[in-house]
Design an enzyme around this catalytic site. Structure first.
Site, short mmCIF file in Angstrom:
data_model
loop_
_atom_site.label_atom_id
_atom_site.label_comp_id
_atom_site.label_asym_id
_atom_site.label_seq_id
_atom_site.Cartn_x
_atom_site.Cartn_y
_atom_site.Cartn_z
N CYS A 1 -13.71 -28.93 6.07
CA CYS A 1 -12.22 -28.13 5.82
C CYS A 1 -11.04 -29.29 5.52
O CYS A 1 -11.04 -30.23 6.15
CB CYS A 1 -11.83 -27.16 6.80
N HIS B 1 -5.86 -22.10 9.43
CA HIS B 1 -7.29 -22.17 9.11
C HIS B 1 -7.76 -21.35 8.38
O HIS B 1 -8.50 -21.58 7.38
CB HIS B 1 -7.97 -23.18 10.32
N CYS C 1 -7.89 -28.34 5.63
CA CYS C 1 -6.48 -27.91 6.03
C CYS C 1 -5.82 -28.73 6.95
O CYS C 1 -6.65 -29.32 7.38
CB CYS C 1 -6.82 -26.35 6.42
N ASP D 1 -3.00 8.28 -1.78
CA ASP D 1 -4.26 8.89 -2.04
C ASP D 1 -4.50 9.59 -0.45
O ASP D 1 -3.90 9.49 0.28
CB ASP D 1 -5.33 8.24 -2.48
N GLY E 1 -11.25 3.93 0.44
CA GLY E 1 -11.96 4.62 1.18
C GLY E 1 -13.42 3.94 1.50
O GLY E 1 -14.25 4.74 1.89
N ASP F 1 -8.34 -7.38 -0.12
CA ASP F 1 -7.33 -7.74 1.10
C ASP F 1 -8.16 -7.38 2.19
O ASP F 1 -8.98 -6.24 2.25
CB ASP F 1 -6.09 -6.77 0.75
N ASP G 1 0.90 -1.26 -0.12
CA ASP G 1 0.03 -0.11 0.06
C ASP G 1 0.71 1.33 0.02
O ASP G 1 2.17 1.18 0.13
CB ASP G 1 -0.97 0.02 1.40
N SER G 2 0.37 2.54 -0.09
CA SER G 2 1.12 3.66 -0.19
C SER G 2 1.57 4.23 0.97
O SER G 2 2.24 5.12 1.19
CB SER G 2 0.33 4.63 -1.02
N GLY G 3 1.00 3.43 2.38
CA GLY G 3 1.20 4.03 3.52
C GLY G 3 0.18 5.24 3.94
O GLY G 3 0.11 5.63 5.18
N CYS H 1 -7.51 -28.72 10.45
CA CYS H 1 -8.66 -29.55 10.69
C CYS H 1 -8.32 -30.86 10.49
O CYS H 1 -9.04 -31.81 11.00
CB CYS H 1 -9.78 -29.02 9.39
N GLN I 1 -11.24 7.66 -5.18
CA GLN I 1 -11.81 8.13 -3.68
C GLN I 1 -13.11 8.80 -4.20
O GLN I 1 -13.73 8.57 -5.26
CB GLN I 1 -10.97 9.28 -3.20
#
Ligand SMILES: [Zn+2]
Length: 371
Positions: free
Chosen positions: A303, A334, A305, A139, A215, A265, A85-87, A308, A188
């Site tokens: 599941c 998990h 995984c 931004d 945003g 994300d 990300d841009s921070g 599990c 935005q």
């Protein structure tokens, strides 16, 4: 890109660190690690791309140090893709400690109080130094709900910053011979449809290789998030990736995909895991609950995984009660598996043209809740 009847699309993003099937969910690795997971586990889970956080890595250990040590991939021994990300989002969250001007954002470090200036150019430079496969423009993030005049001013500044960042990024990347890195613009406009459209049009003129919707998912109702997202995706070119930042809950992911989103994300699966909240095919399991004290079933009976396959709910509940680090490790493993597998099912549903059916089945299971 291959679209189904709605706006959902199947695609593939190619980066210097491998191809990524989309739609994709990207686990968040704030401090050059996805909290409580080894990279071996992330590889086992099939993660193809993770996030890194510019604000945190800039302050500690510093982007110049990471550059010197061969870039973020080498530093953290992760050979798959990284988006940074841009921070901006973190800096704007420091409401007491920052001051914004047209030049950039002046802020004080949350670590030692030292003063810094983050400009669009600086954000680009840090991300180039880290060697992100996908970098984001700086931004202006505002609090929501926002008055219209504040949202309008933020759109104006975001566009001006995006122009500066884009020029600087290309110049620097050319000089370093790093033209394989991508740089995305961020739309935005708060919850005003016309401002969202205006912001999108202005960024389209700059011509980024990909676009993010920023945003949103900051407290507004899910319906509003969707409404604002579709206003943007309708205007975006089909051939370029779209990234909805900071989402979302499992039962919402398919909705965003249906609106034409390719990338998402969120800290939710990792953060929730550390707070003993387990995502399952039947909804959330709050594993500390006394009802699981003698429960011999896995966290999620369907599941596949490795957690599990091996451990019971009773054991996980005990580990959380005892405050053992293993609790977070197992729960995070998990939850990330759950999110990534969920996205695999979404991709499959798009290919079979039945995303809407898949989505309504998920909603129904979540309403019913876990057994
Ligand atoms: Zn599992």
């Amino acid at each position: 890109m291959k679209a189904d009847a709605g706006g959902a699309r199947r695609g593939r993003l190619t980066t210097p660190h491998g191809a990524i099937e989309t739609p994709v969910f990207m686990p968040v690795g704030t401090q050059a690690t996805v909290k409580s997971l080894r990279n071996e586990a992330l590889e086992e889970l099939g993660a193809r791309i993770i996030l890194g956080n510019t604000y945190h890595l800039y302050l500690r250990p510093g982007h110049e140090l990471i550059r010197k040590l061969g870039g973020l991939h080498k530093f953290m021994s992760w050979n798959r893709a990284i988006l940074t990300d841009s921070g901006g989002y973190q800096v704007f969250s420091l409401s007491e400690l920052r001051k914004i001007t047209n030049e950039g954002v002046r802020f004080r470090s949350h670590l030692d109080g030292s003063e810094h200036l983050l400009t669009p150019e600086k954000a680009a430079e840090i991300q180039l130094a880290l060697g992100a496969d996908i970098a984001m423009v700086l931004d202006e993030c505002i609090e929501t709900p926002a008055p219209r005049d504040i949202a309008q001013a933020a759109v104006k500044r975001t566009t001006a910053w995006a122009k500066r960042a884009h020029t600087h990024f290309l110049q620097q990347a050319q000089r370093n011979g790093e033209l394989s890195q991508w740089h995305f613009g961020i739309v935005q406009g708060a919850t005003f449809a016309d401002l969202r459209r205006e912001s999108t049009q202005q960024l389209l003129e700059i011509d980024f290789p990909g676009y993010a919707v920023g945003g949103l998912a900051v407290g507004e109702p899910h319906g509003v998030t969707c409404e604002m997202t579709v206003v943007v995706t309708e205007l975006l070119p089909r051939e370029k990736p779209r990234y909805l930042m900071g989402v979302g809950r499992p039962e919402q992911l398919a909705d965003y995909v249906a609106l034409g989103i390719d990338m998402m994300d969120c800290v939710l699966p990792t953060r929730a895991a550390r707070h003993a909240c387990i995502y399952t095919s039947e909804g959330k399991v709050l594993i500390k609950n006394a009802r699981y004290a003698q429960d011999q079933r896995p966290l999620d009976p369907v599941c596949s995984c490795s957690v599990c396959k091996r451990y019971t709910r009773a054991y996980l509940r005990h580990l959380f009660a005892a405050g053992e680090l293993t609790a977070a490790i197992l729960a995070t493993h998990h939850n990330i598996h759950f999110y990534l597998d969920f996205m695999r099912q979404i991709r499959e549903a798009i290919e079979f043209g039945n995303l809407a059916k898949f989505s309504s089945e998920v909603q129904a299971r979540y309403v019913a809740g876990p057994a």
